[in-house]
Design an enzyme around this catalytic site. Structure first.
Site, PDB file in Angstrom:
ATOM      1  N   VAL A   9      -7.396  11.193  56.420  1.00 56.78           N
ATOM      2  CA  VAL A   9      -7.136   9.751  56.512  1.00 56.78           C
ATOM      3  C   VAL A   9      -7.719   9.018  55.306  1.00 56.78           C
ATOM      4  CG1 VAL A   9      -7.471   7.669  57.886  1.00 56.78           C
ATOM      5  CG2 VAL A   9      -7.035   9.840  59.027  1.00 56.78           C
ATOM      6  N   LYS A  91     -12.344   7.468  67.205  1.00 60.22           N
ATOM      7  CA  LYS A  91     -12.335   7.257  68.668  1.00 60.22           C
ATOM      8  C   LYS A  91     -13.576   7.842  69.342  1.00 60.22           C
ATOM      9  CE  LYS A  91     -10.227  11.554  68.821  1.00 60.22           C
ATOM     10  NZ  LYS A  91      -9.349  12.157  67.908  1.00 60.22           N
ATOM     11  N   VAL A 118      -6.819   4.172  68.389  1.00 59.54           N
ATOM     12  CA  VAL A 118      -5.954   4.552  69.518  1.00 59.54           C
ATOM     13  C   VAL A 118      -4.508   4.256  69.128  1.00 59.54           C
ATOM     14  CG1 VAL A 118      -5.477   4.225  71.974  1.00 59.54           C
ATOM     15  CG2 VAL A 118      -7.773   3.807  71.111  1.00 59.54           C
ATOM     16  N   GLU A 175      -4.180  21.562  66.192  1.00 58.61           N
ATOM     17  CA  GLU A 175      -5.194  22.330  65.459  1.00 58.61           C
ATOM     18  C   GLU A 175      -5.145  23.769  65.966  1.00 58.61           C
ATOM     19  OE1 GLU A 175      -7.401  21.018  63.279  1.00 58.61           O
ATOM     20  OE2 GLU A 175      -6.713  18.948  63.518  1.00 58.61           O
ATOM     21  N   LYS A 190      -9.977   8.040  74.100  1.00 57.69           N
ATOM     22  CA  LYS A 190      -9.174   6.865  73.745  1.00 57.69           C
ATOM     23  C   LYS A 190      -9.070   5.901  74.936  1.00 57.69           C
ATOM     24  CE  LYS A 190      -6.537   9.483  70.344  1.00 57.69           C
ATOM     25  NZ  LYS A 190      -5.396  10.416  70.197  1.00 57.69           N
ATOM     26  N   GLY A 286      -1.317  10.749  62.148  1.00 56.60           N
ATOM     27  CA  GLY A 286      -0.680  11.001  60.850  1.00 56.60           C
ATOM     28  C   GLY A 286      -1.418  10.185  59.808  1.00 56.60           C
TER      29      GLY A 286
HETATM   30  N1  LIG Z   1      -5.939  12.654  61.053  1.00 53.91           N
HETATM   31  C1  LIG Z   1      -5.308  11.666  61.691  1.00 53.91           C
HETATM   32  O1  LIG Z   1      -4.058  11.585  61.688  1.00 53.91           O
HETATM   33  C2  LIG Z   1      -6.106  10.594  62.404  1.00 53.91           C
HETATM   34  C3  LIG Z   1      -5.430   9.560  63.073  1.00 53.91           C
HETATM   35  C4  LIG Z   1      -6.171   8.560  63.712  1.00 53.91           C
HETATM   36  C5  LIG Z   1      -7.554   8.601  63.661  1.00 53.91           C
HETATM   37  N2  LIG Z   1      -8.184   9.619  63.008  1.00 53.91           N
HETATM   38  C6  LIG Z   1      -9.648   9.612  62.975  1.00 53.91           C
HETATM   39  O2  LIG Z   1     -10.070   9.401  61.636  1.00 53.91           O
HETATM   40  C7  LIG Z   1     -11.301  10.081  61.401  1.00 53.91           C
HETATM   41  C8  LIG Z   1     -11.152  11.003  60.197  1.00 53.91           C
HETATM   42  O3  LIG Z   1     -10.143  11.963  60.455  1.00 53.91           O
HETATM   43  P1  LIG Z   1      -9.656  12.959  59.300  1.00 53.91           P
HETATM   44  O4  LIG Z   1      -8.514  13.693  59.920  1.00 53.91           O
HETATM   45  O5  LIG Z   1      -9.456  12.233  58.030  1.00 53.91           O
HETATM   46  O6  LIG Z   1     -10.951  13.914  59.169  1.00 53.91           O
HETATM   47  P2  LIG Z   1     -11.266  14.968  58.007  1.00 53.91           P
HETATM   48  O7  LIG Z   1     -10.018  15.353  57.294  1.00 53.91           O
HETATM   49  O8  LIG Z   1     -12.095  16.042  58.627  1.00 53.91           O
HETATM   50  O9  LIG Z   1     -12.185  14.146  56.971  1.00 53.91           O
HETATM   51  C9  LIG Z   1     -13.518  13.814  57.219  1.00 53.91           C
HETATM   52  C10 LIG Z   1     -14.145  13.301  55.914  1.00 53.91           C
HETATM   53  O10 LIG Z   1     -15.464  12.851  56.225  1.00 53.91           O
HETATM   54  C11 LIG Z   1     -16.401  13.503  55.369  1.00 53.91           C
HETATM   55  N3  LIG Z   1     -17.602  13.807  56.152  1.00 53.91           N
HETATM   56  C12 LIG Z   1     -17.694  14.341  57.386  1.00 53.91           C
HETATM   57  N4  LIG Z   1     -18.975  14.463  57.765  1.00 53.91           N
HETATM   58  C13 LIG Z   1     -19.719  13.980  56.743  1.00 53.91           C
HETATM   59  C14 LIG Z   1     -21.124  13.844  56.527  1.00 53.91           C
HETATM   60  N5  LIG Z   1     -22.019  14.256  57.428  1.00 53.91           N
HETATM   61  N6  LIG Z   1     -21.546  13.295  55.354  1.00 53.91           N
HETATM   62  C15 LIG Z   1     -20.652  12.903  54.420  1.00 53.91           C
HETATM   63  N7  LIG Z   1     -19.307  13.012  54.566  1.00 53.91           N
HETATM   64  C16 LIG Z   1     -18.846  13.557  55.722  1.00 53.91           C
HETATM   65  C17 LIG Z   1     -15.751  14.802  54.936  1.00 53.91           C
HETATM   66  O11 LIG Z   1     -16.336  15.198  53.711  1.00 53.91           O
HETATM   67  P3  LIG Z   1     -15.892  16.552  52.935  1.00 53.91           P
HETATM   68  O12 LIG Z   1     -14.521  16.221  52.415  1.00 53.91           O
HETATM   69  O13 LIG Z   1     -16.883  16.748  51.853  1.00 53.91           O
HETATM   70  O14 LIG Z   1     -15.907  17.602  53.994  1.00 53.91           O
HETATM   71  C18 LIG Z   1     -14.275  14.351  54.810  1.00 53.91           C
HETATM   72  O15 LIG Z   1     -14.055  13.783  53.546  1.00 53.91           O
HETATM   73  C19 LIG Z   1     -11.635  10.801  62.707  1.00 53.91           C
HETATM   74  O16 LIG Z   1     -12.496  10.004  63.459  1.00 53.91           O
HETATM   75  C20 LIG Z   1     -10.292  10.912  63.395  1.00 53.91           C
HETATM   76  O17 LIG Z   1     -10.407  10.970  64.822  1.00 53.91           O
HETATM   77  C21 LIG Z   1      -7.503  10.615  62.390  1.00 53.91           C
END
Ligand SMILES: NC(=O)c1ccc[n+]([C@@H]2O[C@H](COP(=O)([O-])OP(=O)(O)OC[C@H]3O[C@@H](n4cnc5c(N)ncnc54)[C@H](OP(=O)(O)O)[C@@H]3O)[C@@H](O)[C@H]2O)c1
Length: 413
Positions: A9, A91, A118, A175, A190, A286
């Site tokens: 994201v 969430k 959500v 996943e 949510k 997404g």
């Molecule tokens: N994916 C979706 O479509 C979607 C949709 C709605 C909401 N969300 C929400 O959005 C959030 C992010 O989702 P995502 O899919 O983007 O997750 P992701 O791909 O796992 O990305 C997480 C990011 O946070 C960084 N990070 C995690 N822990 C950290 C820490 N302790 N210190 C510093 N940086 C840290 C990671 O760093 P590194 O890159 O160095 O590992 C990475 O850049 C989540 O809460 C998810 O529920 C996601």
């Protein structure tokens, strides 16, 4: 804008901000927080692993897309303490620490916006902003997990459960470990956010009864079709009387507003005494759709989104939010009864259930040989405890198995 996280994201937010001429003029990314800074060579803004340095760069807005509880919770609290508005799509954080975060937001007058947490691709919370009468929602039903909806839609069209899950993984909808989607944990998180926003309920995900979808079969979905409906992965909450909340597969009829919400889509049906059901549907996740919702929140960052405090309680303050006991109101039930060897007698089953005051509305036997010893029932509404006692007696008397799914109807005539 300071970005906490540059994963799926966070990167999409950066791509949209840098790639769109209008966004480039409107926003500047002051920096991003990640774990592994070495992997970020060539990124055209500072990428750091120290949250304090990022907040010290005095961003006007913080976007939290780290995921998980810590360090997201501590950094969001620090930003709110400094008066920096926060936009989050997380969430899990809101579900578990919502009381603390919204209290601080309210105390400091610093907005905490969460439209993307959500049904991320559908901006619907904002439709209720400044609309206290439309916001008098008394209960809601929603499809909040696209993976589960995709799988049940596939199963309804004849695919086996495992094959549908494999397909979801191949298409990137699930996943490798999809257990939090399939067992209802993701939807329960949510639902706590929606119950807080519309009902003023302070719930923890662990308080919400959860049933997974993995026990459902192709024959269940076919039979739901024969009863004029289908089975959807629902999350429901109500607060007009005793607060109620649960997550699980549910039978809905063809005229239910969530019936057409198929595949990976999410949907929400909000009901009140003032209006017919209000329905929103579209992409639940997404990176690109989520990023667009986040950037709209960034544009409105300085506006506080009031949390609605339950039916009729316009303008109630945070003190009105109380941790509640969750109940389960009586409902109709869709029941599968199956015997390992013999055909079941529908009249005998109905007789036994009636001795527990459980009354059958419809029965169906399979039209093919896939499940020749199974029988499906739709009951009239009754309490779960009564149904459980009746099915316990049935299992003992007929040496059969049972599987139950709630029936959900809209209350609007
Ligand atoms: N994916 C979706 O479509 C979607 C949709 C709605 C909401 N969300 C929400 O959005 C959030 C992010 O989702 P995502 O899919 O983007 O997750 P992701 O791909 O796992 O990305 C997480 C990011 O946070 C960084 N990070 C995690 N822990 C950290 C820490 N302790 N210190 C510093 N940086 C840290 C990671 O760093 P590194 O890159 O160095 O590992 C990475 O850049 C989540 O809460 C998810 O529920 C996601």
């Amino acid at each position: 804008v300071a970005l906490l996280g540059l994963g799926r994201v966070g990167s999409a937010v950066a791509r949209l901000t840098l790639g769109d001429a209008w966004c480039r003029a409107a926003f500047t990314i002051t920096g991003a927080l990640v774990r592994n800074t070495a992997a970020r060579a060539g990124v055209p803004f500072p990428v750091v692993s120290d949250a304090r340095a990022l907040l010290d760069s005095e961003p006007e807005v913080v976007v939290e897309v780290l995921g998980g509880i810590e360090p997201a919770r501590s950094i969001v609290l620090a930003a709110l303490e400094r008066g920096i508005p926060v936009i989050t799509a997380n969430k899990s954080l809101l579900a578990r620490c919502g009381d603390e975060l919204f209290d601080l937001s309210e105390r400091t007058g610093t907005p905490l916006r969460h439209e993307a947490a959500v049904i991320a691709g559908v901006p619907f919370l904002c439709a209720f902003s400044g609309r206290p009468f439309a916001s008098r929602v008394s209960h809601l039903s929603a499809i909040l997990n696209g993976t589960s909806n995709f799988i049940l839609t596939q199963v309804a069209s004849g695919t086996g459960f495992d094959a549908a899950l494999d397909l979801a993984r191949r298409l990137g909808y699930a996943e490798p470990d999809a257990s939090l989607d399939l067992d209802g944990t993701d939807a329960a998180e949510k639902l706590t956010i929606l119950a807080r926003h519309f009902g003023g309920l302070s719930l923890q995900p662990g308080q919400i009864a959860r049933d997974g979808i993995a026990r459902l079969t192709r024959e269940d979905l076919r039979c739901a079709g024969a009863f004029g409906g289908t089975i959807k992965p629902l999350a429901c909450a109500a607060w007009a009387d005793a607060p109620a909340a649960w997550v699980g597969p549910a039978f809905i009829r063809g005229d239910h507003p969530l019936f057409p919400v198929r595949g990976i889509a999410n949907g929400i049906c909000l009901e009140s005494r003032l209006t017919p059901p209000l329905v929103f549907s579209g992409p639940g996740a997404g990176p690109e759709a989520t990023a667009a919702t986040i950037l709209d929140d960034v544009l409105n960052a300085h506006r506080t989104e009031p949390v609605v405090r339950g039916t009729g309680a316009i303008g109630q303050t945070a003190e009105g939010l109380g941790r509640v006991t969750v109940s389960e109101p009586p409902t109709g039930w869709f029941v599968r009864v199956s015997h390992p060897a013999d055909r079941l007698d529908p009249l005998g089953v109905a007789d036994l259930l009636s001795t527990f005051d459980v009354w059958i509305q419809r029965t169906s036997t399979p039209s093919d040989t896939a499940a020749p010893n199974a029988l499906w029932l739709l009951t009239h509404p009754c309490e779960r405890a009564r149904l459980d006692a009746a099915l316990h007696a049935l299992r003992a008397a007929a040496r059969c198995d049972t599987c139950t799914v709630r029936v959900v109807e809209t209350t609007h005539e």
